[in-house]
Design a protein around this motif. Structure first.
Motif, PDB file in Angstrom:
ATOM      1  N   LEU A  31      71.890  76.122  58.019  1.00 20.56           N
ATOM      2  CA  LEU A  31      71.946  74.759  57.509  1.00 20.56           C
ATOM      3  C   LEU A  31      72.438  73.802  58.583  1.00 20.56           C
ATOM      4  CD1 LEU A  31      73.615  75.410  54.037  1.00 20.56           C
ATOM      5  CD2 LEU A  31      71.184  75.158  54.537  1.00 20.56           C
ATOM      6  N   PRO A  32      72.150  72.506  58.443  1.00 18.85           N
ATOM      7  CA  PRO A  32      72.796  71.514  59.315  1.00 18.85           C
ATOM      8  C   PRO A  32      74.310  71.656  59.195  1.00 18.85           C
ATOM      9  CG  PRO A  32      71.059  70.497  58.020  1.00 18.85           C
ATOM     10  CD  PRO A  32      71.230  71.885  57.478  1.00 18.85           C
ATOM     11  N   TYR A  33      75.056  71.314  60.259  1.00 18.38           N
ATOM     12  CA  TYR A  33      76.485  71.598  60.263  1.00 18.38           C
ATOM     13  C   TYR A  33      77.232  70.773  59.219  1.00 18.38           C
ATOM     14  CZ  TYR A  33      80.865  73.310  62.074  1.00 18.38           C
ATOM     15  OH  TYR A  33      82.076  73.944  62.193  1.00 18.38           O
ATOM     16  N   LYS A 113      80.973  85.914  54.237  1.00 21.77           N
ATOM     17  CA  LYS A 113      81.092  84.486  54.506  1.00 21.77           C
ATOM     18  C   LYS A 113      79.818  83.944  55.125  1.00 21.77           C
ATOM     19  CE  LYS A 113      85.132  82.531  53.514  1.00 21.77           C
ATOM     20  NZ  LYS A 113      85.322  83.243  52.264  1.00 21.77           N
ATOM     21  N   TYR A 114      79.460  82.735  54.677  1.00 22.19           N
ATOM     22  CA  TYR A 114      78.402  82.000  55.368  1.00 22.19           C
ATOM     23  C   TYR A 114      79.065  81.129  56.424  1.00 22.19           C
ATOM     24  CZ  TYR A 114      75.068  78.438  56.621  1.00 22.19           C
ATOM     25  OH  TYR A 114      74.266  77.594  57.346  1.00 22.19           O
ATOM     26  N   ILE A 115      78.710  81.327  57.688  1.00 18.89           N
ATOM     27  CA  ILE A 115      79.250  80.554  58.791  1.00 18.89           C
ATOM     28  C   ILE A 115      78.185  79.586  59.277  1.00 18.89           C
ATOM     29  CG2 ILE A 115      80.307  80.630  61.082  1.00 18.89           C
ATOM     30  CD1 ILE A 115      81.968  81.965  58.886  1.00 18.89           C
ATOM     31  N   SER A 116      78.499  78.298  59.277  1.00 15.97           N
ATOM     32  CA  SER A 116      77.525  77.284  59.683  1.00 15.97           C
ATOM     33  C   SER A 116      77.072  77.499  61.121  1.00 15.97           C
ATOM     34  CB  SER A 116      78.131  75.881  59.555  1.00 15.97           C
ATOM     35  OG  SER A 116      78.523  75.619  58.232  1.00 15.97           O
ATOM     36  N   LEU A 124      81.271  73.835  67.401  1.00 21.39           N
ATOM     37  CA  LEU A 124      81.868  75.093  67.833  1.00 21.39           C
ATOM     38  C   LEU A 124      83.383  75.082  67.625  1.00 21.39           C
ATOM     39  CD1 LEU A 124      80.568  77.631  69.087  1.00 21.39           C
ATOM     40  CD2 LEU A 124      81.303  76.794  71.324  1.00 21.39           C
ATOM     41  N   LYS A 125      84.005  73.965  67.956  1.00 15.34           N
ATOM     42  CA  LYS A 125      85.457  73.827  67.780  1.00 15.34           C
ATOM     43  C   LYS A 125      85.822  73.906  66.299  1.00 15.34           C
ATOM     44  CE  LYS A 125      89.300  70.602  68.699  1.00 15.34           C
ATOM     45  NZ  LYS A 125      89.646  70.337  67.296  1.00 15.34           N
ATOM     46  N   ASN A 126      85.054  73.214  65.451  1.00 15.53           N
ATOM     47  CA  ASN A 126      85.337  73.243  64.014  1.00 15.53           C
ATOM     48  C   ASN A 126      85.170  74.648  63.440  1.00 15.53           C
ATOM     49  OD1 ASN A 126      85.906  70.492  63.885  1.00 15.53           O
ATOM     50  ND2 ASN A 126      83.794  69.928  63.433  1.00 15.53           N
ATOM     51  N   THR A 127      84.147  75.359  63.898  1.00 12.65           N
ATOM     52  CA  THR A 127      83.929  76.726  63.441  1.00 12.65           C
ATOM     53  C   THR A 127      85.087  77.628  63.855  1.00 12.65           C
ATOM     54  OG1 THR A 127      81.523  76.529  63.488  1.00 12.65           O
ATOM     55  CG2 THR A 127      82.419  78.747  63.623  1.00 12.65           C
ATOM     56  N   MET A 128      85.553  77.463  65.096  1.00 15.83           N
ATOM     57  CA  MET A 128      86.683  78.244  65.595  1.00 15.83           C
ATOM     58  C   MET A 128      87.905  78.041  64.709  1.00 15.83           C
ATOM     59  SD  MET A 128      88.704  77.873  69.231  1.00 15.83           S
ATOM     60  CE  MET A 128      89.364  76.271  68.728  1.00 15.83           C
ATOM     61  N   GLU A 129      88.172  76.783  64.320  1.00 10.20           N
ATOM     62  CA  GLU A 129      89.343  76.489  63.498  1.00 10.20           C
ATOM     63  C   GLU A 129      89.172  77.005  62.074  1.00 10.20           C
ATOM     64  OE1 GLU A 129      89.895  72.286  63.943  1.00 10.20           O
ATOM     65  OE2 GLU A 129      90.739  72.475  65.964  1.00 10.20           O
ATOM     66  N   LYS A 130      87.950  76.973  61.548  1.00  9.11           N
ATOM     67  CA  LYS A 130      87.703  77.541  60.222  1.00  9.11           C
ATOM     68  C   LYS A 130      87.954  79.044  60.225  1.00  9.11           C
ATOM     69  CE  LYS A 130      84.235  74.379  58.317  1.00  9.11           C
ATOM     70  NZ  LYS A 130      82.813  74.269  57.890  1.00  9.11           N
ATOM     71  N   LEU A 131      87.522  79.694  61.281  1.00  9.54           N
ATOM     72  CA  LEU A 131      87.653  81.144  61.358  1.00  9.54           C
ATOM     73  C   LEU A 131      89.087  81.586  61.618  1.00  9.54           C
ATOM     74  CD1 LEU A 131      84.467  82.019  63.452  1.00  9.54           C
ATOM     75  CD2 LEU A 131      84.962  82.827  61.132  1.00  9.54           C
ATOM     76  N   SER A 182      75.720  85.695  63.587  1.00  9.66           N
ATOM     77  CA  SER A 182      76.931  85.824  64.390  1.00  9.66           C
ATOM     78  C   SER A 182      77.090  84.615  65.305  1.00  9.66           C
ATOM     79  CB  SER A 182      76.877  87.112  65.221  1.00  9.66           C
ATOM     80  OG  SER A 182      78.117  87.342  65.864  1.00  9.66           O
ATOM     81  N   ASN A 183      78.223  84.550  66.003  1.00  9.38           N
ATOM     82  CA  ASN A 183      78.435  83.528  67.024  1.00  9.38           C
ATOM     83  C   ASN A 183      79.420  84.067  68.059  1.00  9.38           C
ATOM     84  OD1 ASN A 183      81.118  83.103  66.126  1.00  9.38           O
ATOM     85  ND2 ASN A 183      80.473  81.532  64.684  1.00  9.38           N
TER      86      ASN A 183
END
Length: 212
Positions: A31-33, A113-116, A124-131, A182-183
């Motif tokens: 999905l879009p971020y 989990k669904y990871i955007s 990328l920074k927002n994903t890092m903080e979510k994780l 994955s990321n």
């Protein structure tokens, strides 16, 4: 693209290409971020939840295909183990999938989990903080998994006894963080732990290797 009286006009070709890009990513589970428009974000959140539910359901099917018999989805320990006097759901959270493999003395604790998908450095920074969170007090995805894993290990003997499962001593509890894609952070986690990071496509081979 033409701007006229503060209104942007897109050509039919640009619109067609944009629609195709969005559809291709969405159909591939990407999905879009984020969107600043609430209506669009609500639709994205709804679809993300649908993808996450699909991950849980597909994981359940893969586990069945690999011969696992005792599988629970979306587990609230207070309801599963009524004699356990477990804390409120708000303090512990639920377990997406718990698998009790009595024969091999293994319990699988699977978080789905669904990871955007990340499209820029900010994403990328927002994903890092979510994780992983900004600090150790954040309720990030991984810290929540570790909290539930710690509780499960500390109480596994009580839980299995209350459920009348005849496990041997020292049950092996394996935490799995399961995603659709994955990321870089899932391949190189920022928090050291024994969590197994897998995509849905990797789950079947991992289960086979676990018992080989």
């Amino acid at each position: 693209m033409i701007k006229l009286n503060n209104i942007y006009y897109f050509s039919r070709e640009n619109c067609k290409r944009t629609i195709n890009v969005f559809l291709r990513h969405i159909l591939n589970g990407k999905l879009p971020y984020r969107s600043k428009y609430k209506e669009i974000q609500n639709v994205m959140d709804k679809y993300a939840k649908k993808i996450q539910n699909n991950i849980v359901n597909r994981a359940f099917e893969i586990l069945k295909e690999n011969g696992y018999k005792i599988i629970y989805k979306e587990v609230d320990l207070r309801k599963l183990d009524k004699n356990g006097n477990h804390p409120l759901l708000e303090k512990l959270g639920d377990y997406d999938i718990l698998v009790f493999d009595v024969k091999n003395n293994i319990v699988l604790n699977i978080e789905c989990k669904y990871i955007s998908q990340d499209f820029c450095a900010k994403d990328l920074k927002n994903t890092m903080e979510k994780l992983f969170g900004k600090n150790e007090n954040d309720k990030s995805y991984i810290r929540q998994v570790l909290k539930r894993q710690k509780y499960l290990i500390e109480n596994i003997e009580k839980i299995t006894n209350n459920l009348n499962f005849e496990f041997k001593s020292k049950v092996r509890v394996i935490p799995i963080f399961l995603t659709y894609t994955s990321n870089i952070f899932l391949k190189n986690p920022l928090i050291e732990s024994n969590i197994v990071y897998l995509t849905l496509n990797e789950l079947d081979s991992y289960l086979k290797s676990l018992l080989s």
